[in-house]
Write a protein that holds these residues in place. Structure first.
Motif, PDB file in Angstrom:
ATOM      1  N   ILE A   1      50.531  46.115  33.885  1.00 47.17           N
ATOM      2  CA  ILE A   1      50.322  45.542  32.412  1.00 47.17           C
ATOM      3  C   ILE A   1      51.689  44.948  31.840  1.00 47.17           C
ATOM      4  O   ILE A   1      51.640  44.053  31.093  1.00 47.17           O
ATOM      5  CB  ILE A   1      49.678  46.689  31.733  1.00 47.17           C
ATOM      6  N   ALA A   2      52.899  45.641  32.048  1.00 48.64           N
ATOM      7  CA  ALA A   2      54.131  45.496  31.236  1.00 48.64           C
ATOM      8  C   ALA A   2      54.474  43.975  31.799  1.00 48.64           C
ATOM      9  O   ALA A   2      54.795  43.027  30.978  1.00 48.64           O
ATOM     10  CB  ALA A   2      55.284  46.357  31.778  1.00 48.64           C
ATOM     11  N   PHE A   3      54.464  43.595  32.900  1.00 51.01           N
ATOM     12  CA  PHE A   3      55.097  42.402  33.683  1.00 51.01           C
ATOM     13  C   PHE A   3      53.954  41.265  33.599  1.00 51.01           C
ATOM     14  O   PHE A   3      54.351  40.031  33.508  1.00 51.01           O
ATOM     15  CB  PHE A   3      55.626  42.502  35.067  1.00 51.01           C
ATOM     16  N   SER A   4      52.746  41.591  33.418  1.00 51.66           N
ATOM     17  CA  SER A   4      51.615  40.489  33.034  1.00 51.66           C
ATOM     18  C   SER A   4      51.731  40.065  31.638  1.00 51.66           C
ATOM     19  O   SER A   4      51.585  38.699  31.767  1.00 51.66           O
ATOM     20  CB  SER A   4      50.142  41.072  33.478  1.00 51.66           C
ATOM     21  N   ASN A   5      52.218  40.816  30.908  1.00 53.65           N
ATOM     22  CA  ASN A   5      52.468  40.292  29.631  1.00 53.65           C
ATOM     23  C   ASN A   5      53.840  40.177  29.126  1.00 53.65           C
ATOM     24  O   ASN A   5      54.294  39.748  28.026  1.00 53.65           O
ATOM     25  CB  ASN A   5      51.920  41.482  28.756  1.00 53.65           C
ATOM     26  N   ALA A   6      55.017  40.213  30.052  1.00 56.49           N
ATOM     27  CA  ALA A   6      56.287  39.896  29.685  1.00 56.49           C
ATOM     28  C   ALA A   6      56.942  39.119  30.635  1.00 56.49           C
ATOM     29  O   ALA A   6      58.074  38.578  30.525  1.00 56.49           O
ATOM     30  CB  ALA A   6      57.074  41.289  29.622  1.00 56.49           C
ATOM     31  N   SER A   7      56.369  38.911  31.808  1.00 55.20           N
ATOM     32  CA  SER A   7      56.903  37.975  33.154  1.00 55.20           C
ATOM     33  C   SER A   7      57.796  39.030  33.714  1.00 55.20           C
ATOM     34  O   SER A   7      58.867  39.845  33.248  1.00 55.20           O
ATOM     35  CB  SER A   7      57.448  36.824  32.791  1.00 55.20           C
ATOM     36  N   VAL A   8      58.032  38.824  35.138  1.00 56.44           N
ATOM     37  CA  VAL A   8      59.132  39.135  36.107  1.00 56.44           C
ATOM     38  C   VAL A   8      60.264  38.414  35.795  1.00 56.44           C
ATOM     39  O   VAL A   8      60.343  37.433  35.112  1.00 56.44           O
ATOM     40  CB  VAL A   8      58.730  39.434  37.415  1.00 56.44           C
ATOM     41  N   ALA A   9      61.285  38.500  36.568  1.00 60.73           N
ATOM     42  CA  ALA A   9      62.771  37.989  36.248  1.00 60.73           C
ATOM     43  C   ALA A   9      63.196  37.668  37.494  1.00 60.73           C
ATOM     44  O   ALA A   9      62.679  37.252  38.623  1.00 60.73           O
ATOM     45  CB  ALA A   9      63.417  38.719  35.275  1.00 60.73           C
ATOM     46  N   LEU A  10      64.860  37.770  37.533  1.00 59.19           N
ATOM     47  CA  LEU A  10      65.568  37.298  38.484  1.00 59.19           C
ATOM     48  C   LEU A  10      65.137  38.007  40.234  1.00 59.19           C
ATOM     49  O   LEU A  10      65.032  37.160  41.008  1.00 59.19           O
ATOM     50  CB  LEU A  10      66.908  37.396  38.289  1.00 59.19           C
ATOM     51  N   VAL A  11      64.880  39.262  40.188  1.00 59.98           N
ATOM     52  CA  VAL A  11      64.586  39.670  41.364  1.00 59.98           C
ATOM     53  C   VAL A  11      63.438  39.333  42.083  1.00 59.98           C
ATOM     54  O   VAL A  11      63.341  38.738  43.201  1.00 59.98           O
ATOM     55  CB  VAL A  11      64.322  41.519  41.344  1.00 59.98           C
ATOM     56  N   HIS A  12      62.342  39.084  41.251  1.00 56.38           N
ATOM     57  CA  HIS A  12      61.154  38.318  41.886  1.00 56.38           C
ATOM     58  C   HIS A  12      61.402  36.926  42.157  1.00 56.38           C
ATOM     59  O   HIS A  12      60.652  36.468  43.202  1.00 56.38           O
ATOM     60  CB  HIS A  12      60.160  38.443  40.967  1.00 56.38           C
ATOM     61  N   GLY A  13      62.124  36.314  41.433  1.00 60.12           N
ATOM     62  CA  GLY A  13      62.470  34.812  41.701  1.00 60.12           C
ATOM     63  C   GLY A  13      63.103  34.740  43.094  1.00 60.12           C
ATOM     64  O   GLY A  13      62.825  33.919  43.966  1.00 60.12           O
ATOM     65  N   MET A  14      64.110  35.550  43.276  1.00 62.02           N
ATOM     66  CA  MET A  14      64.805  35.470  44.485  1.00 62.02           C
ATOM     67  C   MET A  14      64.016  36.043  45.679  1.00 62.02           C
ATOM     68  O   MET A  14      64.278  35.930  46.705  1.00 62.02           O
ATOM     69  CB  MET A  14      66.135  36.306  44.404  1.00 62.02           C
ATOM     70  N   SER A  15      63.230  36.957  45.490  1.00 60.82           N
ATOM     71  CA  SER A  15      62.191  37.640  46.323  1.00 60.82           C
ATOM     72  C   SER A  15      61.663  36.977  47.180  1.00 60.82           C
ATOM     73  O   SER A  15      61.192  37.150  48.359  1.00 60.82           O
ATOM     74  CB  SER A  15      61.715  38.849  45.924  1.00 60.82           C
ATOM     75  N   ARG A  16      60.679  36.060  46.497  1.00 56.22           N
ATOM     76  CA  ARG A  16      59.455  35.374  46.930  1.00 56.22           C
ATOM     77  C   ARG A  16      60.198  34.298  48.292  1.00 56.22           C
ATOM     78  O   ARG A  16      59.157  34.418  49.192  1.00 56.22           O
ATOM     79  CB  ARG A  16      58.923  34.511  46.023  1.00 56.22           C
ATOM     80  N   PRO A  17      61.370  33.664  48.033  1.00 51.95           N
ATOM     81  CA  PRO A  17      61.785  32.780  49.281  1.00 51.95           C
ATOM     82  C   PRO A  17      62.149  33.771  50.321  1.00 51.95           C
ATOM     83  O   PRO A  17      61.692  33.185  51.597  1.00 51.95           O
ATOM     84  CB  PRO A  17      62.715  32.036  48.667  1.00 51.95           C
ATOM     85  N   ILE A  18      62.548  34.941  50.143  1.00 53.82           N
ATOM     86  CA  ILE A  18      62.622  35.836  51.331  1.00 53.82           C
ATOM     87  C   ILE A  18      61.369  36.113  51.915  1.00 53.82           C
ATOM     88  O   ILE A  18      61.523  36.148  53.434  1.00 53.82           O
ATOM     89  CB  ILE A  18      63.434  37.226  50.788  1.00 53.82           C
TER      90      ILE A  18
END
Length: 386
Positions: free
Chosen positions: A251-268
């Protein structure tokens, strides 16, 4: 300050909540139900259990059980065809984040057509797809309450972030009893994923008082119970709290968005097939250490919520304990480095610039307290190697 909030229309939370699914279907006035899941859910008996509940309520259902971990654009094509041919008006997504993400993609593609890349960010997908009832069987992704799905493009190997109200489930069932058979590795990876969601939502530039409340409560529930559940998967109290915390983090990230960890994680995950939660875990200590100077008070709040610092501790002390604790969690939960996972450095170097480009294009790094330059992101990636 105005906070835009997205939530499922209905939620059932607690042990045995899966029994409420027939009522949800009836509230939808649905008559043709497709259960999208994976083979593990069939083997564990969860599919038979759910179909038994539906049969008792005189609700017929069909099953598609061929979703895969880390879904790709090609892996969902058959499910889209099955959904169209069956003219289904309700989808039940049963499983971990991959099964739920697959169902979200199917919901939109079966109704509106096109390719998955047509729906990736920056497009906002607010069209109403086939209604989804999401039933998570892991305490981690929070996908049951989010307006996101992540699908890898087979051609470009990009792990595409797709966002919008169209991907938000109509209803969610959060039943911790469905997580009791999870192996320790999956428990660890999904649990750290949930902790990452909560921390990133709290430090995100898009955070609000609404997301802050759920993020901090998620951290309070996840941090003290993650190790317990990893070592003793039969601890029902810890399982319940971890499951609830994962949903709050969603609920928290759906309404605030994730940040750098997730951005870098997806290509890995896209290039090296590292499970999403595991790649988040690899990144979380390093990215936190990089970002902490830009939001020291916020990260200190996270340390307090984790129970590793006191409210009156100096901010720098709380932040030092946070970095130490994140590293300690990875050590105790046996999170490998990329090298230990089996990634070859030569291949890593070959795709590094593409990974950086894809991470930045996803938009998630822009939500981070400290937005890295491409060179800084390169150093962050290289720090993962050993």
């Amino acid at each position: 300050m105005i906070a835009s909030v997205t939530l499922p229309r209905m939620m059932e939370i607690g042990g045995g909540a899966v029994a409420q699914v027939p009522n949800m279907i009836k509230n939808l006035n649905a008559s043709r139900v497709l259960l999208i899941t994976d083979k593990n859910m069939v083997e564990f008996g969860y599919v038979a259990k759910l179909q038994g509940i539906l049969i008792e309520a005189d609700i017929a259902s069909s099953v598609y059980a061929d979703t895969i971990p880390e879904p790709t654009s090609s892996s969902i094509e058959e499910a889209v065809l099955v959904t169209r041919e069956g003219n289904f008006d309700c989808i039940i997504a049963l499983g971990g984040g991959s099964a739920i993400d697959s169902a979200k993609a199917v919901s939109i593609l079966a109704r509106f057509g096109g390719k998955m890349r047509d729906y990736k960010v920056p497009r906002m997908v607010n069209e109403e797809g086939i209604p989804i009832i999401a039933i998570p069987t892991t305490a981690g992704t929070g996908s049951e309450v989010t307006r996101f799905t992540v699908i890898t493009d087979d051609e470009s190997e990009e792990k595409m972030l797709c966002v919008g109200l169209g991907f938000a489930p109509y209803a969610a069932v959060v039943d911790y009893e469905l997580t009791m058979s999870l192996p320790a590795r999956t428990t660890a990876d999904t649990g750290i994923d949930a902790l990452t969601h909560a921390i990133e939502a709290y430090v995100s530039k898009k955070a609000s008082p609404f997301s802050d409340y759920h993020a901090l409560e998620a951290i309070r529930l996840i941090a003290p119970n993650l190790r317990t559940v990893y070592h003793d998967g039969k601890d029902t109290d810890a399982r319940e709290k971890l499951m609830r915390g994962a949903t709050y983090a969603g609920i928290a990230f759906s309404n605030a968005s994730v940040a750098l960890v997730h951005g870098m994680s997806r290509p890995i995950g896209a290039f090296f097939h590292v499970p999403h939660g595991l790649s988040n875990a690899m990144l979380l200590p390093t990215v936190t250490a990089f970002s902490i100077e830009a939001a020291p008070e916020r990260y200190a709040d996270c340390a307090v919520a984790m129970g590793i610092a006191q409210q009156d501790d100096p901010i720098d002390v709380a932040n030092a304990r946070l970095i130490e604790e994140l590293a300690a969690i990875n050590l105790e939960l046996n999170v490998p480095t990329l090298e230990e996972f089996g990634v070859e450095f030569s291949m890593f170097e070959t795709v590094l610039n593409t990974m950086i480009e894809q991470a930045l294009l996803s938009g998630s790094p822009a939500n981070n307290p400290k937005v890295p330059t491409p060179d800084e992101m390169k150093n962050l990636y290289l720090n993962l190697w050993s």
